[in-house]
Design an enzyme around this catalytic site. Structure first.
Site, PDB file in Angstrom:
ATOM      1  N   GLU A  15      47.463  68.405 120.991  1.00 59.16           N
ATOM      2  CA  GLU A  15      48.336  69.142 121.900  1.00 59.16           C
ATOM      3  C   GLU A  15      49.775  68.632 121.769  1.00 59.16           C
ATOM      4  O   GLU A  15      50.019  67.421 121.809  1.00 59.16           O
ATOM      5  CB  GLU A  15      47.870  68.959 123.351  1.00 59.16           C
ATOM      6  CG  GLU A  15      48.793  69.670 124.335  1.00 59.16           C
ATOM      7  CD  GLU A  15      48.577  69.206 125.773  1.00 59.16           C
ATOM      8  OE1 GLU A  15      48.449  67.997 126.012  1.00 59.16           O
ATOM      9  OE2 GLU A  15      48.548  70.077 126.648  1.00 59.16           O
ATOM     10  N   MET A  49      42.802  67.256 119.614  1.00 62.52           N
ATOM     11  CA  MET A  49      42.685  65.892 120.148  1.00 62.52           C
ATOM     12  C   MET A  49      43.990  65.151 119.925  1.00 62.52           C
ATOM     13  O   MET A  49      44.421  64.965 118.779  1.00 62.52           O
ATOM     14  CB  MET A  49      41.554  65.132 119.446  1.00 62.52           C
ATOM     15  CG  MET A  49      40.174  65.470 119.945  1.00 62.52           C
ATOM     16  SD  MET A  49      38.920  64.480 119.103  1.00 62.52           S
ATOM     17  CE  MET A  49      38.726  65.367 117.571  1.00 62.52           C
ATOM     18  N   ASN A  76      32.538  74.373 123.847  1.00 56.85           N
ATOM     19  CA  ASN A  76      33.012  73.006 123.639  1.00 56.85           C
ATOM     20  C   ASN A  76      32.465  72.083 124.735  1.00 56.85           C
ATOM     21  O   ASN A  76      32.264  72.504 125.863  1.00 56.85           O
ATOM     22  CB  ASN A  76      34.553  72.993 123.653  1.00 56.85           C
ATOM     23  CG  ASN A  76      35.130  71.588 123.652  1.00 56.85           C
ATOM     24  OD1 ASN A  76      35.806  71.196 124.597  1.00 56.85           O
ATOM     25  ND2 ASN A  76      34.852  70.840 122.610  1.00 56.85           N
ATOM     26  N   CYS A 111      43.698  70.351 130.312  1.00 60.07           N
ATOM     27  CA  CYS A 111      43.938  68.913 130.393  1.00 60.07           C
ATOM     28  C   CYS A 111      44.064  68.500 131.861  1.00 60.07           C
ATOM     29  O   CYS A 111      44.946  68.981 132.563  1.00 60.07           O
ATOM     30  CB  CYS A 111      45.182  68.527 129.610  1.00 60.07           C
ATOM     31  SG  CYS A 111      45.493  66.764 129.700  1.00 60.07           S
TER      32      CYS A 111
HETATM   33  C1  FNR Z   1      40.743  65.357 123.769  1.00 55.94           C
HETATM   34  N1  FNR Z   1      40.757  66.639 124.297  1.00 55.94           N
HETATM   35  C2  FNR Z   1      41.851  67.448 124.181  1.00 55.94           C
HETATM   36  N2  FNR Z   1      41.820  68.762 124.533  1.00 55.94           N
HETATM   37  C3  FNR Z   1      42.859  69.582 124.323  1.00 55.94           C
HETATM   38  O1  FNR Z   1      42.793  70.774 124.631  1.00 55.94           O
HETATM   39  N3  FNR Z   1      43.992  69.089 123.765  1.00 55.94           N
HETATM   40  C4  FNR Z   1      44.113  67.802 123.393  1.00 55.94           C
HETATM   41  O2  FNR Z   1      45.148  67.399 122.839  1.00 55.94           O
HETATM   42  C5  FNR Z   1      43.028  66.920 123.627  1.00 55.94           C
HETATM   43  N4  FNR Z   1      43.090  65.603 123.300  1.00 55.94           N
HETATM   44  C6  FNR Z   1      41.948  64.833 123.263  1.00 55.94           C
HETATM   45  C7  FNR Z   1      41.964  63.574 122.687  1.00 55.94           C
HETATM   46  C8  FNR Z   1      40.808  62.839 122.565  1.00 55.94           C
HETATM   47  C9  FNR Z   1      40.830  61.496 121.900  1.00 55.94           C
HETATM   48  C10 FNR Z   1      39.591  63.360 123.087  1.00 55.94           C
HETATM   49  C11 FNR Z   1      38.309  62.578 122.974  1.00 55.94           C
HETATM   50  C12 FNR Z   1      39.572  64.586 123.683  1.00 55.94           C
HETATM   51  C13 FNR Z   1      39.481  67.234 124.777  1.00 55.94           C
HETATM   52  C14 FNR Z   1      38.628  67.760 123.648  1.00 55.94           C
HETATM   53  O3  FNR Z   1      39.275  68.781 122.918  1.00 55.94           O
HETATM   54  C15 FNR Z   1      37.299  68.330 124.167  1.00 55.94           C
HETATM   55  O4  FNR Z   1      37.543  69.367 125.041  1.00 55.94           O
HETATM   56  C16 FNR Z   1      36.443  67.277 124.881  1.00 55.94           C
HETATM   57  O5  FNR Z   1      36.451  66.042 124.225  1.00 55.94           O
HETATM   58  C17 FNR Z   1      34.989  67.771 124.971  1.00 55.94           C
HETATM   59  O6  FNR Z   1      34.484  68.057 123.691  1.00 55.94           O
HETATM   60  P1  FNR Z   1      33.449  67.078 122.920  1.00 55.94           P
HETATM   61  O7  FNR Z   1      34.110  65.759 122.779  1.00 55.94           O
HETATM   62  O8  FNR Z   1      32.239  66.959 123.804  1.00 55.94           O
HETATM   63  O9  FNR Z   1      33.162  67.743 121.627  1.00 55.94           O
END
Ligand code: FNR
Length: 476
Positions: free
Chosen positions: A40, A16, A211, A113
């Site tokens: 990331e 995240m 996920n 993304c």
């Molecule tokens: C993300 N997500 C995300 N995914 C990823 O591959 N790299 C990243 O840097 C990020 N950054 C990110 C920031 C924030 C604040 C959020 C809320 C989400 C997506 C995340 O890893 C995930 O795939 C989704 O949020 C769905 O999973 P959850 O939230 O339902 O558990």
């Protein structure tokens, strides 16, 4: 190889942006996460970084040319941390992977993304429609680094295409695939497609990390197993559920948020986390309480000290600062002191040193460090007085800081160099790091300099949060 990180039967902290920095990762591990992904990090930015062993914080920092710490890690998470990168270029991906591989447990590539920031550069979800590129990147990484390689994808509109992509990915030799069960166009509020994740889990032999369940499926630790069952996966990755309360990883049940936030802050102080980053994470935990008295204080905070005050942790803040300062002092070894003998010339503190331009990064000088330090101490700006001698037209400068004078006994060829030399004498005799390239003890003020970049950082953050409150670079 023995000790390689396994992705079977794990519960992971998802990558995240901004949330997955060191304090959050360590906290998630404390609460029971098996694996923690960093936010990331984009390959183009990472290739410019140099690796610094920060002896004061006992961390390894990857520092950008503008002195921003892009990635900070430490021994405590070394066996569990996955470095996630954004990339569209196999060569560059490998360069970055090699830069970090000895400090992390695995390397992951973000292939989901959906934000324009990623896709227009061919990264993130853009890779989903370029399986040749996916294969090239993953093969390059798998063949080029010694740690496991994984990737994180979204699902494709057709199940067949999703499965064929997953099979192709498996053949590259990756250790696992994380599947965010949403289509590229879907938002985090849409229901997750457990059936697609399940089909991928059946189609490949490597672990599939499910996920996308945070919003409605995984509310407590007990739901993790149900999500595994619903998706037929051996492993689960949590993003938002962990961002809202990292103690979701506790098998004994979640802890009160206030306690969790205090634990977070302890790590943030201990690892000198950027105050704006800590604030962002605390605000995510406060969620609907962000307008409470505490929430408003957190939002108003500009420094780690102010954040600590908001939680009544003034003493902890002071104590942590004292410990870090003591470690920094201890690092100034007797040998180092011998090379920098301090003598008094009347009321002027002197050392015999020349300013070596090549020892400092292009955009940083000891004068800048001294100015920054005096500002922080709320002192008057340092003043420089320079003289030139007749016989060789060489220069010597004396800097005055708080009524104390410092200069080098050696003369310099220019006024500029003479001033820099006097600044070095002042910084060294006061034991303040001066920003030399490769001097680990100097990594300390680099973090301080980061705070000076906070306006720019804040601006960047404002720009990168979209209407859903989802960061531009994240949201996979
Ligand atoms: C993300 N997500 C995300 N995914 C990823 O591959 N790299 C990243 O840097 C990020 N950054 C990110 C920031 C924030 C604040 C959020 C809320 C989400 C997506 C995340 O890893 C995930 O795939 C989704 O949020 C769905 O999973 P959850 O939230 O339902 O558990």
């Amino acid at each position: 190889m023995a000790g390689r990180l396994s992705f079977a039967n794990i519960t992971a902290l998802a990558p995240m942006v901004r949330v997955g920095t060191l304090p959050m990762r360590l906290l998630a591990l404390d609460y029971g996460a098996d694996v923690v992904y960093c936010e990331e990090l984009i390959d183009i930015k990472m290739v410019q970084c140099h690796r610094v062993e920060n002896e004061v914080l006992q961390t390894v920092d990857f520092v950008a040319p503008d002195d921003r710490v892009m990635f900070r890690t430490c021994e405590k998470e070394k066996q569990k941390v996955v470095f996630q990168m954004g990339t569209a270029d196999p060569e560059r991906a490998l360069t970055v992977a090699r830069l970090v591989e000895k400090d992390v447990a695995a390397i992951d590539v973000n292939m989901g993304c959906p934000k324009e920031y990623s896709t227009k550069g061919g990264m993130g979800a853009a890779l989903l429609s370029d399986p040749d590129k996916v294969e090239a990147i993953l093969r390059k990484l798998v063949g080029g680094v010694s740690v496991p390689v994984t990737c994180k994808i979204r699902i494709l509109p057709s199940l067949e295409d999703t499965l064929s992509l997953a099979r192709r990915i498996e053949k590259t030799g990756v250790a696992a695939i994380a599947v965010h069960g949403r289509f590229k166009e879907e938002r985090p509020r849409h229901p997750v497609h457990c059936d697609y994740i399940g089909a991928v889990a059946r189609a490949v032999a490597i672990p599939v990390i499910a996920n996308g369940g945070s919003l409605d499926l995984v509310k407590t630790h007990g739901d993790i197993r149900a999500f595994k069952e619903a998706t037929g996966s051996t492993s689960v990755m949590l993003a938002r559920a962990a961002m809202w309360n990292p103690s979701i990883f506790r098998s004994a049940g979640p802890l009160p948020l206030h306690d969790v936030m205090i634990q977070y802050l302890k790590y943030a102080l201990r690892y000198d986390n950027h105050a704006f980053n800590s604030k962002y994470c605390l605000c995510q935990m406060l969620r609907d309480k962000v307008e409470s008295v505490l929430g408003k204080r957190v939002q108003a905070a500009q420094t780690n000290r102010e954040l600590s005050d908001a939680y009544g942790l003034e003493d902890l803040f002071k104590e942590t600062q004292k410990q870090l300062e003591a470690r920094r002092d201890a690092l100034l070894s007797p040998e180092w002191r011998q090379d920098n003998v301090i003598t008094m010339d009347g009321d002027v503190t002197t050392m015999a040193l020349k300013f070596q331009r090549r020892e400092y990064p292009p955009q940083l000088t000891p004068k800048m460090f001294l100015l920054e330090w005096s500002r922080r101490q709320k002192m008057e700006q340092p003043t420089y007085q320079t003289v030139q001698r007749a016989q060789d037209r060489a220069f010597q400068s004396t800097v005055t800081v708080e009524d104390r004078k410092y200069r080098s006994s050696l003369w310099e060829k220019s006024k500029k160099f003479a001033e820099q030399a006097s600044a070095v004498v002042c910084l060294r005799s006061l034991g303040i790091p001066e920003g030399r390239v490769g001097a680990e003890t100097d990594a300390w003020p680099q973090k301080r300099k980061m705070e000076d970049n906070r306006d720019a950082e804040e601006k960047r953050k404002k720009q990168t949060v979209d209407a859903d409150g989802e960061p531009e670079t994240g949201g996979l």
